[in-house]
Design a protein around this motif. Structure first.
Motif, mmCIF file in Angstrom:
data_model
loop_
_atom_site.group_PDB
_atom_site.id
_atom_site.type_symbol
_atom_site.label_atom_id
_atom_site.label_comp_id
_atom_site.label_asym_id
_atom_site.label_seq_id
_atom_site.Cartn_x
_atom_site.Cartn_y
_atom_site.Cartn_z
ATOM 1 N N ALA A 141 0.564 -1.513 -0.104
ATOM 2 C CA ALA A 141 -0.417 0.129 0.275
ATOM 3 C C ALA A 141 1.255 1.195 -0.508
ATOM 4 O O ALA A 141 2.235 1.564 0.676
ATOM 5 N N PRO A 142 0.760 2.468 -0.638
ATOM 6 C CA PRO A 142 1.266 3.700 -1.052
ATOM 7 C C PRO A 142 0.995 3.850 0.721
ATOM 8 O O PRO A 142 0.711 4.134 1.653
ATOM 9 N N VAL A 143 2.893 4.488 1.131
ATOM 10 C CA VAL A 143 3.057 5.198 2.284
ATOM 11 C C VAL A 143 2.764 6.817 1.938
ATOM 12 O O VAL A 143 4.366 6.459 0.999
ATOM 13 N N THR A 144 2.852 7.071 2.904
ATOM 14 C CA THR A 144 3.955 8.897 3.141
ATOM 15 C C THR A 144 4.617 8.712 3.927
ATOM 16 O O THR A 144 4.887 8.332 5.305
ATOM 17 N N GLU A 145 5.697 9.184 3.547
ATOM 18 C CA GLU A 145 7.386 9.234 4.419
ATOM 19 C C GLU A 145 7.678 10.755 4.663
ATOM 20 O O GLU A 145 8.140 11.528 3.302
ATOM 21 N N ILE A 146 8.432 10.729 5.271
ATOM 22 C CA ILE A 146 8.594 12.812 5.664
ATOM 23 C C ILE A 146 9.963 12.391 6.382
ATOM 24 O O ILE A 146 9.979 11.824 7.413
ATOM 25 N N ASP A 147 10.333 12.342 5.052
ATOM 26 C CA ASP A 147 12.474 12.407 5.963
ATOM 27 C C ASP A 147 12.377 13.661 6.538
ATOM 28 O O ASP A 147 12.786 14.812 5.192
ATOM 29 N N THR A 148 13.322 14.191 7.094
ATOM 30 C CA THR A 148 14.001 15.598 7.829
ATOM 31 C C THR A 148 15.683 15.235 7.564
ATOM 32 O O THR A 148 16.153 14.304 8.244
ATOM 33 N N TYR A 149 15.918 16.195 7.115
ATOM 34 C CA TYR A 149 17.003 16.080 7.016
ATOM 35 C C TYR A 149 18.470 16.751 7.326
ATOM 36 O O TYR A 149 18.447 17.890 7.647
ATOM 37 N N CYS A 150 19.727 16.487 7.793
ATOM 38 C CA CYS A 150 20.476 17.026 8.992
ATOM 39 C C CYS A 150 21.686 17.321 8.306
ATOM 40 O O CYS A 150 22.353 16.633 7.852
ATOM 41 N N SER A 151 22.913 18.382 8.963
ATOM 42 C CA SER A 151 24.585 18.465 8.804
ATOM 43 C C SER A 151 24.407 18.961 9.507
ATOM 44 O O SER A 151 24.011 19.702 10.583
ATOM 45 N N ARG A 152 26.040 18.882 10.045
ATOM 46 C CA ARG A 152 26.166 19.002 10.438
ATOM 47 C C ARG A 152 27.010 20.367 10.719
ATOM 48 O O ARG A 152 27.125 21.442 9.647
ATOM 49 N N PRO A 153 27.168 21.494 11.323
ATOM 50 C CA PRO A 153 27.009 22.901 10.893
ATOM 51 C C PRO A 153 28.976 23.283 10.850
ATOM 52 O O PRO A 153 29.242 24.298 9.884
ATOM 53 N N ASP A 154 29.619 22.526 10.811
ATOM 54 C CA ASP A 154 31.157 23.128 10.310
ATOM 55 C C ASP A 154 31.267 22.341 8.752
ATOM 56 O O ASP A 154 32.306 22.191 8.335
ATOM 57 N N ILE A 155 30.660 20.974 8.850
ATOM 58 C CA ILE A 155 30.830 19.998 7.155
ATOM 59 C C ILE A 155 29.054 20.836 6.965
ATOM 60 O O ILE A 155 28.349 19.701 7.320
ATOM 61 N N ASP A 156 29.657 20.520 5.921
ATOM 62 C CA ASP A 156 28.338 20.802 4.303
ATOM 63 C C ASP A 156 28.390 19.354 4.054
ATOM 64 O O ASP A 156 28.537 19.252 2.925
ATOM 65 N N TYR A 157 27.174 18.514 4.362
ATOM 66 C CA TYR A 157 27.044 17.425 3.489
ATOM 67 C C TYR A 157 26.492 17.893 2.997
ATOM 68 O O TYR A 157 26.558 16.408 2.216
ATOM 69 N N LEU A 158 25.614 18.857 1.859
ATOM 70 C CA LEU A 158 25.545 18.873 0.677
ATOM 71 C C LEU A 158 26.501 19.074 -0.066
ATOM 72 O O LEU A 158 26.432 17.924 -1.318
ATOM 73 N N LYS A 159 27.606 19.500 0.353
ATOM 74 C CA LYS A 159 28.956 18.635 -0.009
ATOM 75 C C LYS A 159 30.102 18.058 -0.408
ATOM 76 O O LYS A 159 29.999 16.989 -1.249
ATOM 77 N N THR A 160 29.460 17.007 0.907
ATOM 78 C CA THR A 160 30.276 16.206 0.718
ATOM 79 C C THR A 160 29.321 14.597 0.248
ATOM 80 O O THR A 160 30.167 13.555 -0.278
ATOM 81 N N VAL A 161 28.374 15.134 -0.340
ATOM 82 C CA VAL A 161 26.930 14.365 0.209
ATOM 83 C C VAL A 161 26.733 13.228 0.774
ATOM 84 O O VAL A 161 27.278 12.058 0.509
ATOM 85 N N GLU A 162 26.731 13.613 1.890
ATOM 86 C CA GLU A 162 26.617 12.448 2.911
ATOM 87 C C GLU A 162 25.328 12.788 3.180
ATOM 88 O O GLU A 162 24.476 13.446 2.603
ATOM 89 N N CYS A 163 24.851 11.626 4.003
ATOM 90 C CA CYS A 163 23.041 11.854 4.480
ATOM 91 C C CYS A 163 22.384 11.498 5.495
ATOM 92 O O CYS A 163 23.521 10.263 6.467
ATOM 93 N N LEU A 164 22.528 12.686 6.736
ATOM 94 C CA LEU A 164 21.704 12.472 7.895
ATOM 95 C C LEU A 164 19.700 12.420 8.380
ATOM 96 O O LEU A 164 19.727 13.363 7.651
ATOM 97 N N ARG A 165 19.289 11.056 7.891
ATOM 98 C CA ARG A 165 17.960 11.209 7.638
ATOM 99 C C ARG A 165 17.261 10.536 9.263
ATOM 100 O O ARG A 165 17.581 9.464 9.101
ATOM 101 N N VAL A 166 16.184 12.075 9.354
ATOM 102 C CA VAL A 166 15.349 10.862 10.722
ATOM 103 C C VAL A 166 13.917 10.912 9.675
ATOM 104 O O VAL A 166 13.297 12.044 8.476
ATOM 105 N N ARG A 167 13.455 9.765 9.773
ATOM 106 C CA ARG A 167 12.081 9.369 8.331
ATOM 107 C C ARG A 167 10.552 8.794 9.405
ATOM 108 O O ARG A 167 11.204 8.167 9.863
ATOM 109 N N ARG A 168 9.751 9.273 9.483
ATOM 110 C CA ARG A 168 8.676 9.110 9.754
ATOM 111 C C ARG A 168 7.557 8.466 8.929
ATOM 112 O O ARG A 168 7.877 8.655 7.648
ATOM 113 N N ARG A 169 7.415 7.007 8.889
ATOM 114 C CA ARG A 169 5.781 6.490 8.121
ATOM 115 C C ARG A 169 5.131 6.397 9.035
ATOM 116 O O ARG A 169 5.378 4.870 9.452
ATOM 117 N N GLY A 170 4.218 6.536 9.247
ATOM 118 C CA GLY A 170 3.234 6.162 9.912
ATOM 119 C C GLY A 170 3.531 6.121 11.520
ATOM 120 O O GLY A 170 4.041 6.276 12.325
#
Length: 190
Positions: A33-62
């Motif tokens: 069944a289709p599910v809705t996922e809400i992902d909150t992405y975080c990064s460190r203040p001293d390292i830009d995870y967008l540049k390093t293409v790192e992922c730290l995520r909290v996922r909620r699904r029901g």
């Protein structure tokens, strides 16, 4: 906690993905069944995870929640065909409500929220191929994508399996998308 090699590629779809969903059923895949996922992405203040293409995520699904970390990308994690192979570390939380506590914890230790991504995902699995998931993702504000994912203890043969599944689905000609949904959503806000 589990560590696996996740080999995946996603492709952009020109429509809502219903034709791919029908083809998957014809090939013996079973859709959840289709599910809705809400992902909150975080990064460190001293390292830009967008540049390093790192992922730290909290996922909620029901009632489900998890924290996921994927280490910084490098030339060995992304091949020329936009196949991504990375070790993913997941911590499953006891209940969905703990996602908010996890987000608060990350903020308390200095992590900063980058973006929230909301998507509706329909995952399809074939009973004869464990560790393989083909998902149709409708990402709010961005579009529709098909993601073929293979999870294994090693990457051996996984990229070839992704390619084979994409050929069977007739999606090889659709544009491959190298950026994570996080970056696509951020691009919409820029």
């Amino acid at each position: 906690m589990t560590d696996t090699i996740e080999v995946e590629r996603k492709r952009e779809l020109p429509d809502d993905g219903s034709s791919i969903t029908l083809l998957l059923a014809e090939l013996g895949y079973v859709a959840e069944a289709p599910v809705t996922e809400i992902d909150t992405y975080c990064s460190r203040p001293d390292i830009d995870y967008l540049k390093t293409v790192e992922c730290l995520r909290v996922r909620r699904r029901g009632d489900f929640a998890e924290i996921t970390y994927e280490p910084a990308s490098n030339p060995t994690t992304h091949d020329r065909d936009d196949v991504v192979s990375e070790v993913e570390t997941n911590i499953i939380l006891r209940e969905g409500e703990q996602a908010l506590t996890a987000e608060k914890l990350l903020t308390s230790i200095g992590m900063r929220e980058l973006v929230r991504v909301e998507k509706t995902r329909t995952s399809c699995r074939h009973p004869d191929t464990p560790g393989v998931t083909v998902s149709i993702d409708i990402v709010s504000g961005v579009g529709t994508f098909v993601e073929t994912e293979v999870n294994r203890a090693t990457a051996a043969g996984a990229a070839e399996l992704v390619e084979d599944i994409e050929k069977r689905l007739g999606i090889v000609g659709h544009p491959a998308v190298a950026l994570p949904y996080r970056d696509l959503v951020l691009g919409q806000h820029a």
